[in-house]
Design a protein around this motif. Structure first.
Motif, mmCIF file in Angstrom:
data_model
loop_
_atom_site.group_PDB
_atom_site.id
_atom_site.type_symbol
_atom_site.label_atom_id
_atom_site.label_comp_id
_atom_site.label_asym_id
_atom_site.label_seq_id
_atom_site.Cartn_x
_atom_site.Cartn_y
_atom_site.Cartn_z
ATOM 1 N N PRO A 14 33.101 38.135 30.210
ATOM 2 C CA PRO A 14 34.264 38.164 31.111
ATOM 3 C C PRO A 14 34.316 39.418 31.996
ATOM 4 N N SER A 15 34.918 39.248 33.151
ATOM 5 C CA SER A 15 35.090 40.368 34.088
ATOM 6 C C SER A 15 36.149 39.985 35.104
ATOM 7 N N THR A 16 36.923 40.964 35.533
ATOM 8 C CA THR A 16 37.778 40.768 36.705
ATOM 9 C C THR A 16 37.257 41.640 37.841
ATOM 10 N N ARG A 17 37.286 42.964 37.638
ATOM 11 C CA ARG A 17 36.942 43.914 38.695
ATOM 12 C C ARG A 17 35.497 43.826 39.163
ATOM 13 N N THR A 18 34.563 43.866 38.215
ATOM 14 C CA THR A 18 33.165 44.011 38.624
ATOM 15 C C THR A 18 32.715 42.778 39.409
ATOM 16 N N ARG A 19 32.992 41.601 38.860
ATOM 17 C CA ARG A 19 32.539 40.385 39.552
ATOM 18 C C ARG A 19 33.256 40.224 40.891
HETATM 19 N N1 CP Z 1 35.710 48.061 34.887
HETATM 20 C C1 CP Z 1 35.241 46.838 34.581
HETATM 21 O O1 CP Z 1 34.049 46.660 34.289
HETATM 22 O O2 CP Z 1 36.178 45.862 34.630
HETATM 23 P P1 CP Z 1 35.871 44.302 34.395
HETATM 24 O O3 CP Z 1 35.436 44.153 32.952
HETATM 25 O O4 CP Z 1 37.150 43.594 34.707
HETATM 26 O O5 CP Z 1 34.749 43.929 35.322
#
Ligand code: CP
Length: 306
Positions: free
Chosen positions: A48-53
C-alpha cells in the motif's frame, strides 16, 4: 541506463544537480509541462501507498507524460505466482520508466537486473526508500538552507523504518551532521547502520529514549510511525505504538527554528495540535516530494529542458 535503488546511487554532486533541478521546477513549473510528452510511467506497487505512488503519478502528469500501473499485488498477476523478473520484462514493453514498491528487500534490485527501462525503488521492505530521502533532502535544503552542520533527531521506529535507514546513509555524506536516535530499546536503529555507516566514518551519534531530554539540541526532528506491518506479533505493536506522541508541550522545549519532519502517514506520533505550529514541515515535505520526483524522472530519462 540508470536505475535508483539507494540514495547513494547518486554522488553528492549529482544529488546537488538533482535538487537544483527540483528547485527550478518549483519556481518555473510551466517550463517542464511538456518535457515528457509521449512518455509513460508504470507504478508497480505490491504494497500500500498514498504519497509515493500518487506523487510519482502527479510528477509524470505534471511533465506531460502518461501513467498506468497497479496498486496491490492482489490486483496483478503476482497473485497467480508471476515473478518480479517476469513482470518487469512485460512492463519494459509497455512503459519508459517504472517505480516499484515491494514488501521484500531487494525486489526492485532483482527487477533492475533484467529491465530494459529505468527502475526506481519506491520502498523495499524495511530496507530503503530512496525517493523519500530525495524528498527529505530537498525539504531540509529548502527550509534550512543547507545540508550540512546540523543536529537531527530521528524518533520512533528506527528498526523497521526504511526512510530512516536511507536518510542516515544520505546525510552521513555531509559535513558536520550529528545524529540523535530516539527510540525504545526494541526499536533501536540497526547495528549495521551504526557500525558500517556512522562508526566507520567517525560520524557522531548517540541513542536516547526520552525525547524531552534532547529537544533543545535539535535543528531537525524527524518523527516516524511504528511500522505495524513489519511486526511479528500484535502485542508488541500495541505496547510500542504510542511510545512517542509529539505535542505542543514538548514543542515548547525546541528551538524556534527547529523543523519537524515526518515521511507520513502519521498515526498518533504527532498530535494534530502541532500541525498549526510554523515549525511543522511535514505537509510542505509532501509538496517537495512531487518536485523531486519530477526531477528524478527527467534525470533518469535523460530529458533536458532548456
Ligand atoms: N512516505 C511514504 O512512503 O508514504 P506512502 O506509504 O503513503 O507512500
Amino acid at each position: 541506463m540508470r536505475h535508483l535503488m539507494s540514495p547513494l546511487d547518486f554522488s553528492v554532486e549529482e544529488l546537488d544537480k538533482l535538487l537544483d533541478l527540483a528547485h527550478d521546477i518549483e519556481l518555473h513549473p510551466e517550463k517542464y509541462a511538456h518535457a515528457c510528452d509521449g512518455k509513460k510511467l508504470a507504478t508497480l506497487f505490491y504494497e500500500p501507498s498514498t504519497r509515493t505512488r500518487l506523487s510519482f503519478e502527479a510528477a509524470m502528469l505534471n511533465l506531460g507524460g502518461n501513467i498506468f500501473g497497479f496498486s496491490s499485488a492482489a490486483s496483478s498477476s503476482a497473485s497467480k505466482g508471476e515473478s518480479v523478473s517476469d513482470t518487469i520484462r512485460m512492463i519494459s514493453c509497455y512503459a519508459d520508466i517504472c517505480a516499484m514498491r515491494h514488501p521484500k528487500e531487494g525486489a526492485p534490485m532483482v527487477a533492475s537486473a533484467v529491465s530494459s527501462i529505468p527502475v526506481i525503488n519506491a520502498g523495499d521492505g524495511g530496507h530503503q526508500h530512496p525517493t523519500q530521502t530525495l524528498t527529505d533532502l530537498l525539504t531540509i535544503r529548502s527550509l534550512k538552507g543547507r545540508l550540512d552542520h546540523f543536529t537531527i533527531g530521528l524518533c520512533g521506529d528506527l528498526k523497521f523504518g526504511r526512510t530512516v535507514h536511507s536518510l542516515v546513509r544520505a546525510l552521513a555524506r555531509y559535513e558536520g551532521v550529528r545524529f540523535i536516535f530516539i527510540s525504545p530499546e526494541e526499536l533501536k536503529v540497526p547495528e549495521y547502520i551504526k557500525e558500517d555507516v556512522l562508526e566507520a566514518q567517525g560520524i557522531p551519534f548517540r541513542e536516547v529514549e526520552r525525547i524531552e531530554d534532547v529537544m533543545p539540541e535539535l535543528d531537525i526532528l524527524y518523527m516516524t510511525r511504528v511500522q505495524k506491518e513489519r511486526f511479528f506479533n500484535e502485542e508488541d505493536y500495541v505496547r510500542l505504538k504510542d511510545f512517542y506522541i509529539l505535542n505542543n508541550r514538548k514543542m515548547k522545549l525546541a528551538k524556534d527554528d527547529m523543523i519537524v519532519m515526518h515521511p507520513l502517514p502519521r498515526v498518533n506520533e504527532i498530535s494534530v495540535e502541532v500541525d498549526k505550529d510554523p515549525r511543522a514541515a511535514y505537509f510542505r515535505q509532501v509538496q517537495y516530494g512531487v518536485y523531486v520526483r519530477m526531477a528524478l524522472i527527467l534525470t533518469l530519462l535523460e530529458v533536458n529542458v532548456c
